[in-house]
Design an enzyme around this catalytic site. Structure first.
Site, short mmCIF file in Angstrom:
data_model
loop_
_atom_site.label_atom_id
_atom_site.label_comp_id
_atom_site.label_asym_id
_atom_site.label_seq_id
_atom_site.Cartn_x
_atom_site.Cartn_y
_atom_site.Cartn_z
N HIS A 308 -90.80 53.46 54.74
CA HIS A 308 -90.17 54.07 55.76
C HIS A 308 -91.07 54.44 56.77
O HIS A 308 -91.63 55.58 56.44
CB HIS A 308 -89.08 54.89 55.46
CG HIS A 308 -88.08 55.03 56.77
ND1 HIS A 308 -88.56 56.10 57.62
CD2 HIS A 308 -86.64 55.17 56.70
CE1 HIS A 308 -86.86 56.57 58.24
NE2 HIS A 308 -86.37 55.34 57.70
N ASP A 365 -81.21 51.34 52.24
CA ASP A 365 -81.14 50.79 51.72
C ASP A 365 -81.04 49.59 50.68
O ASP A 365 -80.80 48.90 50.82
CB ASP A 365 -81.86 49.46 53.17
CG ASP A 365 -81.20 48.97 54.39
OD1 ASP A 365 -80.78 49.70 55.01
OD2 ASP A 365 -82.44 49.48 55.30
N1 ACO Z 1 -93.59 46.58 50.65
C1 ACO Z 1 -95.04 46.58 50.17
N2 ACO Z 1 -95.82 46.89 50.76
C2 ACO Z 1 -95.31 47.93 51.95
C3 ACO Z 1 -93.84 48.20 51.61
C4 ACO Z 1 -92.97 47.27 51.29
N3 ACO Z 1 -92.22 47.43 51.23
N4 ACO Z 1 -94.02 48.38 53.35
C5 ACO Z 1 -95.18 49.18 54.05
N5 ACO Z 1 -95.71 48.38 53.06
C6 ACO Z 1 -97.09 48.24 53.41
C7 ACO Z 1 -98.18 47.78 54.39
O1 ACO Z 1 -98.57 46.35 53.76
C8 ACO Z 1 -99.04 48.86 55.07
O2 ACO Z 1 -100.15 48.05 54.44
P1 ACO Z 1 -101.85 48.05 54.75
O3 ACO Z 1 -101.92 49.68 55.32
O4 ACO Z 1 -102.68 48.02 53.80
O5 ACO Z 1 -101.60 47.17 56.05
C9 ACO Z 1 -98.39 49.64 54.91
O6 ACO Z 1 -97.87 49.87 53.63
C10 ACO Z 1 -97.59 50.40 56.34
O7 ACO Z 1 -97.24 49.77 56.43
P2 ACO Z 1 -96.10 49.33 57.68
O8 ACO Z 1 -95.72 47.96 57.96
O9 ACO Z 1 -97.50 49.35 59.06
O10 ACO Z 1 -95.40 50.56 58.09
P3 ACO Z 1 -94.32 50.75 59.20
O11 ACO Z 1 -93.99 52.54 59.29
O12 ACO Z 1 -94.78 49.83 60.45
O13 ACO Z 1 -93.09 50.03 58.64
C11 ACO Z 1 -91.35 49.29 56.94
C12 ACO Z 1 -91.63 50.85 58.59
C13 ACO Z 1 -91.12 48.59 58.55
C14 ACO Z 1 -89.90 49.79 56.81
C15 ACO Z 1 -91.69 48.63 55.67
O14 ACO Z 1 -92.28 50.00 55.64
C16 ACO Z 1 -91.42 47.56 55.42
O15 ACO Z 1 -90.96 46.60 56.10
N6 ACO Z 1 -90.36 48.14 54.26
C17 ACO Z 1 -89.79 46.73 53.79
C18 ACO Z 1 -88.13 46.44 55.09
C19 ACO Z 1 -87.54 47.57 54.66
O16 ACO Z 1 -87.04 48.22 53.41
N7 ACO Z 1 -86.63 48.30 55.78
C20 ACO Z 1 -85.91 49.14 55.81
C21 ACO Z 1 -86.00 50.66 56.48
S1 ACO Z 1 -84.60 51.68 56.53
C22 ACO Z 1 -83.64 51.32 58.43
O17 ACO Z 1 -84.46 50.66 59.52
C23 ACO Z 1 -82.34 51.49 58.01
#
Ligand code: ACO
Length: 433
Positions: A308, A365
């Site tokens: 998140h 979620d």
């Molecule tokens: N699985 C594996 N790796 C992940 C995940 C995940 N679910 N989420 C983040 N990471 C990693 C990324 O690859 C990144 O790694 P890096 O630093 O080596 O490049 C790091 O963690 C940070 O991730 P970002 O995408 O930069 O974080 P951001 O805050 O921009 O994104 C998000 C947050 C979109 C929720 C992300 O965690 C994600 O894609 N999660 C999966 C989708 C999801 O569950 N979305 C629902 C969110 S809650 C909502 O909107 C209601």
């Protein structure tokens, strides 16, 4: 708000003083409203991760401590004690309503649940297999065409009636688009039922037989809707605000919010979680390869329902939902292998260095889809259920923005990295590469 010392920005040998704003929970912001005017510079902030675009009194969340409060009230207390419409009124008005205020509000919303009969043709214009989020956004957008006299966001009467119509009609639109997709007759709303029970009735009853709403399902859905009701300046709420900042009406603004929510990185993740869990079960139930794939840099696969932007410790909504998932499945006598896989996945990921270092925890979620599934909702409807839950938040955010005299049209800057000025070349003189 308490006063803080100004911040000082030094660029080369120039120093600029910037005011500092402090919120009621001690959050500190450097106010850069005059930055470009006084320095010629802008700030660069991908995904607005460090930018507060507005002051808001609706929702407080502290991602480090896992705190979420609506109008000051902790989500744990609200989820157990409130009704969804009570939360909608709390978010919009700022105060807990008295019983008579709540009754009056619920009565008004209830008496707007019907759709104009013509709207049936709208649902029938879509392919039966169309994704319900696309249909919902279109239907909300279309609502504006039925109420042209109530669209001006600066007219208090128009704002009030439109906010109630929107909240009242969305469940009917969702249920009718579902009924159309199933080739079943539309079921009309019933004014003797509350908001959640009426939605279940329109979704699952048939004209041919009596349908009793299961109180356990209605209670759990009430909690799920409340947990989704607002989450301050997230992707969809920001979309609603930006669209509304141009004085677009509430239906256009919220339709844009529905589109924003549909993405798999936002609300679409609840569908993604169940599809991922199904894939794991189909592949034999071994979660290890999926965890490894999620960690791989080359593979775009992510564990859906993990991570998140704001919560870096735990998502308080996920904890409440997990408890309810176990209760609902037990009450319904449903034994879903997806819940076991979800719990195993959570345990493994929470003990894995990759997820620990990146502070990736289950989000709202992660378990919601498992509950929706047990209740009988099809997978492609999960994000639509999130949208119904989020309606009070979008409405309250739009309303707060419209009445704030400091609101300006949303219009960010950019850093241009394209070609510098160059002269036009006539087509016959262009070289081919
Ligand atoms: N699985 C594996 N790796 C992940 C995940 C995940 N679910 N989420 C983040 N990471 C990693 C990324 O690859 C990144 O790694 P890096 O630093 O080596 O490049 C790091 O963690 C940070 O991730 P970002 O995408 O930069 O974080 P951001 O805050 O921009 O994104 C998000 C947050 C979109 C929720 C992300 O965690 C994600 O894609 N999660 C999966 C989708 C999801 O569950 N979305 C629902 C969110 S809650 C909502 O909107 C209601």
């Amino acid at each position: 708000m308490t006063q803080r010392e100004d911040a000082v920005l030094r660029v080369g040998d120039q120093e600029y003083t910037l005011p500092v704003i402090v919120g009621t929970e001690g959050e500190i912001a450097v106010d850069i409203n005059q930055l470009r005017g006084t320095t010629g510079m802008v700030t660069f902030d991908r995904g607005f991760a460090n930018t507060a675009e507005t002051k808001s009194a609706i929702t407080f969340l502290d991602g480090e401590k896992g705190i979420l409060r609506y109008r000051g009230y902790p989500i744990e207390q609200i989820a157990e004690q409130a009704t969804f419409l009570e939360v909608a009124l709390l978010l919009a008005s700022g105060q807990l309503p008295s019983q008579s205020e709540l009754d009056e509000y619920a009565d008004e919303v209830t008496h707007h649940t019907m759709l104009r009969e013509d709207m049936k043709h709208l649902f029938e214009a879509f392919p039966r297999e169309a994704h319900p989020m696309q249909i919902l956004a279109s239907a909300i957008s279309a609502l504006a065409t039925y109420y042209p006299d109530a669209l001006d966001p600066r007219d208090p009467w128009a704002k009030d009636i439109s906010m109630k119509r929107l909240l009242a009609k969305v469940p009917t639109m969702v249920a009718w688009s579902y009924k159309y997709s199933q080739n079943q007759p539309y079921v009309y709303p019933r004014n003797d039922l509350d908001y959640v029970a009426n939605f279940l009735h329109m979704m699952f009853s048939y004209p041919t037989e009596n349908y009793e709403v299961d109180p356990a399902i209605a209670k759990a859905l009430n909690v799920l809707f409340i947990l989704h009701a607002d989450h301050e300046q997230n992707c969809s709420a920001t979309t609603v605000r930006v669209v509304g900042s141009g004085h677009a009406n509430i239906f256009s603004s919220v339709a844009a919010g529905v589109h924003a929510l549909s993405g798999p990185l936002h609300g679409g993740a609840n569908q993604g979680v169940v599809e991922m869990l199904e894939e794991i079960v189909t592949a034999g139930g071994d979660i290890a390869p999926f965890v490894e794939r999620a960690k791989g840099k080359e593979d775009p696969f992510r564990l859906m329902g993990f991570g998140h932007r704001v919560y870096k410790n735990f998502d308080p909504r996920a904890q409440i939902i997990k408890r309810h998932a176990q209760e609902v499945l037990a009450k319904l006598g449903a034994d879903d292998p997806l819940l076991d896989v979800a719990m195993q996945l959570e345990e493994v990921a929470l003990g894995d260095d990759y997820f620990i270092e990146k502070k990736l925890y289950p989000n709202v979620d992660f378990y919601s889809g498992v509950i929706y599934r047990a209740m009988g909702f099809p997978t492609d409807l999960f994000t639509v259920l999130f949208a119904i839950g989020r309606l009070p938040g979008w409405i309250a955010q739009w309303h707060e923005m419209q009445k704030d005299p400091t609101t300006r049209i949303g219009r960010p800057r950019q850093i241009y990295i394209g070609e510098p000025k160059r002269d036009w070349v006539a087509i016959e003189e262009r070289s081919t590469s």
